[in-house]
Design a protein around this motif. Structure first.
Motif, PDB file in Angstrom:
ATOM      1  N   THR A  37       0.975  -0.798  -0.170  1.00  0.00           N
ATOM      2  CA  THR A  37       0.072  -0.031   0.074  1.00  0.00           C
ATOM      3  C   THR A  37       0.769   1.220  -0.164  1.00  0.00           C
ATOM      4  OG1 THR A  37      -1.705  -1.024   1.391  1.00  0.00           O
ATOM      5  CG2 THR A  37      -1.738   1.271   0.995  1.00  0.00           C
ATOM      6  N   ASN A  38       2.220   1.335   1.230  1.00  0.00           N
ATOM      7  CA  ASN A  38       2.781   2.550   0.737  1.00  0.00           C
ATOM      8  C   ASN A  38       3.372   2.645  -0.681  1.00  0.00           C
ATOM      9  OD1 ASN A  38       2.695   4.164   3.689  1.00  0.00           O
ATOM     10  ND2 ASN A  38       3.615   1.694   4.357  1.00  0.00           N
ATOM     11  N   TRP A  39       3.930   1.831  -1.181  1.00  0.00           N
ATOM     12  CA  TRP A  39       4.632   1.587  -1.990  1.00  0.00           C
ATOM     13  C   TRP A  39       3.384   2.334  -3.382  1.00  0.00           C
ATOM     14  CZ3 TRP A  39       3.656  -0.939  -7.235  1.00  0.00           C
ATOM     15  CH2 TRP A  39       4.811  -0.793  -7.873  1.00  0.00           C
ATOM     16  N   CYS A  40       2.781   1.518  -3.247  1.00  0.00           N
ATOM     17  CA  CYS A  40       1.722   2.481  -4.275  1.00  0.00           C
ATOM     18  C   CYS A  40       1.095   3.794  -3.752  1.00  0.00           C
ATOM     19  CB  CYS A  40       0.089   1.564  -4.127  1.00  0.00           C
ATOM     20  SG  CYS A  40       0.333  -0.004  -5.283  1.00  0.00           S
ATOM     21  N   GLN A  73       2.937   6.065  -3.046  1.00  0.00           N
ATOM     22  CA  GLN A  73       4.666   6.851  -3.234  1.00  0.00           C
ATOM     23  C   GLN A  73       4.833   6.322  -4.636  1.00  0.00           C
ATOM     24  OE1 GLN A  73       7.715   6.687  -0.746  1.00  0.00           O
ATOM     25  NE2 GLN A  73       6.528   6.384   1.266  1.00  0.00           N
ATOM     26  N   ASN A  74       4.030   5.943  -5.760  1.00  0.00           N
ATOM     27  CA  ASN A  74       3.784   6.284  -7.086  1.00  0.00           C
ATOM     28  C   ASN A  74       5.096   4.662  -7.165  1.00  0.00           C
ATOM     29  OD1 ASN A  74       1.806   7.882  -7.480  1.00  0.00           O
ATOM     30  ND2 ASN A  74       2.565   8.922  -7.399  1.00  0.00           N
ATOM     31  N   GLY A  75       5.768   4.004  -6.321  1.00  0.00           N
ATOM     32  CA  GLY A  75       6.409   3.203  -6.911  1.00  0.00           C
ATOM     33  C   GLY A  75       8.037   2.986  -5.891  1.00  0.00           C
ATOM     34  N   ASN A  76       7.539   4.588  -5.704  1.00  0.00           N
ATOM     35  CA  ASN A  76       9.117   5.129  -5.003  1.00  0.00           C
ATOM     36  C   ASN A  76      10.213   4.728  -3.374  1.00  0.00           C
ATOM     37  OD1 ASN A  76       9.735   6.610  -7.669  1.00  0.00           O
ATOM     38  ND2 ASN A  76       8.256   8.164  -6.829  1.00  0.00           N
ATOM     39  N   LEU A  77       9.129   3.859  -2.764  1.00  0.00           N
ATOM     40  CA  LEU A  77       9.571   2.659  -1.592  1.00  0.00           C
ATOM     41  C   LEU A  77      10.381   2.028  -2.091  1.00  0.00           C
ATOM     42  CD1 LEU A  77       8.605   3.164   1.192  1.00  0.00           C
ATOM     43  CD2 LEU A  77       7.044   1.484   0.604  1.00  0.00           C
ATOM     44  N   ASN A  78      11.506   1.661  -1.551  1.00  0.00           N
ATOM     45  CA  ASN A  78      12.176   0.470  -1.449  1.00  0.00           C
ATOM     46  C   ASN A  78      11.679  -0.441  -0.417  1.00  0.00           C
ATOM     47  OD1 ASN A  78      13.731  -1.719  -1.645  1.00  0.00           O
ATOM     48  ND2 ASN A  78      15.502  -0.273  -1.272  1.00  0.00           N
ATOM     49  N   PHE A  79      11.303  -1.014  -0.596  1.00  0.00           N
ATOM     50  CA  PHE A  79      10.458  -1.952   0.873  1.00  0.00           C
ATOM     51  C   PHE A  79      11.337  -3.397   0.884  1.00  0.00           C
ATOM     52  CE2 PHE A  79       7.281  -3.161  -2.203  1.00  0.00           C
ATOM     53  CZ  PHE A  79       7.288  -5.125  -2.035  1.00  0.00           C
ATOM     54  N   VAL A  80      11.913  -3.340  -0.322  1.00  0.00           N
ATOM     55  CA  VAL A  80      12.561  -4.866  -0.411  1.00  0.00           C
ATOM     56  C   VAL A  80      13.405  -5.631   1.547  1.00  0.00           C
ATOM     57  CG1 VAL A  80      14.550  -6.730  -1.135  1.00  0.00           C
ATOM     58  CG2 VAL A  80      12.668  -4.995  -2.572  1.00  0.00           C
ATOM     59  N   GLU A  81      14.373  -4.379   1.711  1.00  0.00           N
ATOM     60  CA  GLU A  81      14.787  -5.421   2.467  1.00  0.00           C
ATOM     61  C   GLU A  81      14.256  -4.831   3.742  1.00  0.00           C
ATOM     62  OE1 GLU A  81      19.254  -2.798   5.111  1.00  0.00           O
ATOM     63  OE2 GLU A  81      19.067  -2.250   3.699  1.00  0.00           O
ATOM     64  N   PRO A  82      13.228  -4.127   4.494  1.00  0.00           N
ATOM     65  CA  PRO A  82      12.788  -3.829   5.650  1.00  0.00           C
ATOM     66  C   PRO A  82      11.305  -4.962   5.516  1.00  0.00           C
ATOM     67  CG  PRO A  82      12.241  -2.029   4.027  1.00  0.00           C
ATOM     68  CD  PRO A  82      12.934  -1.790   3.286  1.00  0.00           C
ATOM     69  N   PHE A  83      11.754  -5.173   4.472  1.00  0.00           N
ATOM     70  CA  PHE A  83      10.047  -6.304   4.809  1.00  0.00           C
ATOM     71  C   PHE A  83      10.865  -7.375   4.728  1.00  0.00           C
ATOM     72  CE2 PHE A  83       8.263 -10.062   1.916  1.00  0.00           C
ATOM     73  CZ  PHE A  83       7.069 -10.409   2.586  1.00  0.00           C
ATOM     74  N   PHE A  84      12.121  -7.877   4.552  1.00  0.00           N
ATOM     75  CA  PHE A  84      12.899  -9.153   4.678  1.00  0.00           C
ATOM     76  C   PHE A  84      13.231  -8.826   6.088  1.00  0.00           C
ATOM     77  CE2 PHE A  84      12.630  -9.861   0.305  1.00  0.00           C
ATOM     78  CZ  PHE A  84      12.113 -11.529  -0.445  1.00  0.00           C
ATOM     79  N   ARG A  85      13.861  -8.634   6.308  1.00  0.00           N
ATOM     80  CA  ARG A  85      14.327  -7.891   7.719  1.00  0.00           C
ATOM     81  C   ARG A  85      13.079  -8.393   8.666  1.00  0.00           C
ATOM     82  NH1 ARG A  85      19.502  -7.701   7.441  1.00  0.00           N
ATOM     83  NH2 ARG A  85      20.657  -6.357   5.968  1.00  0.00           N
ATOM     84  N   GLY A  86      12.001  -7.717   8.126  1.00  0.00           N
ATOM     85  CA  GLY A  86      10.940  -8.435   8.771  1.00  0.00           C
ATOM     86  C   GLY A  86       9.813  -9.505   9.880  1.00  0.00           C
ATOM     87  N   MET A  87      10.471  -9.963   8.077  1.00  0.00           N
ATOM     88  CA  MET A  87      10.315 -11.631   8.210  1.00  0.00           C
ATOM     89  C   MET A  87      11.126 -12.298   8.580  1.00  0.00           C
ATOM     90  SD  MET A  87       7.471 -11.753   6.517  1.00  0.00           S
ATOM     91  CE  MET A  87       7.160 -10.304   6.758  1.00  0.00           C
ATOM     92  N   ASN A  88      12.454 -11.694   8.249  1.00  0.00           N
ATOM     93  CA  ASN A  88      13.039 -12.832   9.372  1.00  0.00           C
ATOM     94  C   ASN A  88      12.763 -12.521  11.072  1.00  0.00           C
ATOM     95  OD1 ASN A  88      14.937 -13.665   7.918  1.00  0.00           O
ATOM     96  ND2 ASN A  88      16.629 -12.255   7.983  1.00  0.00           N
ATOM     97  N   ALA A  89      12.360 -11.197  11.604  1.00  0.00           N
ATOM     98  CA  ALA A  89      11.795 -10.592  13.085  1.00  0.00           C
ATOM     99  C   ALA A  89      10.893 -11.912  12.998  1.00  0.00           C
ATOM    100  CB  ALA A  89      11.744  -9.436  13.437  1.00  0.00           C
ATOM    101  N   ILE A  90       9.409 -11.528  12.658  1.00  0.00           N
ATOM    102  CA  ILE A  90       8.401 -12.306  12.494  1.00  0.00           C
ATOM    103  C   ILE A  90       8.753 -13.479  12.617  1.00  0.00           C
ATOM    104  CG2 ILE A  90       5.848 -13.106  11.914  1.00  0.00           C
ATOM    105  CD1 ILE A  90       6.018  -9.863  10.135  1.00  0.00           C
ATOM    106  N   LEU A  91       9.615 -14.682  12.203  1.00  0.00           N
ATOM    107  CA  LEU A  91       9.853 -16.230  11.920  1.00  0.00           C
ATOM    108  C   LEU A  91      10.376 -16.289  13.052  1.00  0.00           C
ATOM    109  CD1 LEU A  91       9.267 -16.868   8.150  1.00  0.00           C
ATOM    110  CD2 LEU A  91       7.528 -17.019   9.967  1.00  0.00           C
TER     111      LEU A  91
END
Length: 59
Positions: A20-23, A25-43
């Protein structure tokens, strides 16, 4: 709901938030790093797998 279902639901909601945030911000959001680091934390990944996410963050 059992714990695996709760974890799956949390991951899905997390991704929806990043998407949603990526949309917004018209695709100008690099969410790859926070997403994968968040998955590490959740899992709660074992520290031996900590560097495995680097191939997705820094291809």
């Amino acid at each position: 709901m059992n714990p695996p279902e709760l974890i799956y639901q949390m991951i899905a909601y997390s991704f929806m938030g990043f998407e949603t945030n990526w949309c917004i911000q018209n695709g100008n959001l690099n969410f790859v790093e926070p997403f994968f680091r968040g998955m590490n934390a959740i899992l709660l990944l074992d520290t031996q797998y900590k560097d495995s996410v680097e191939k997705y963050i820094n291809p």
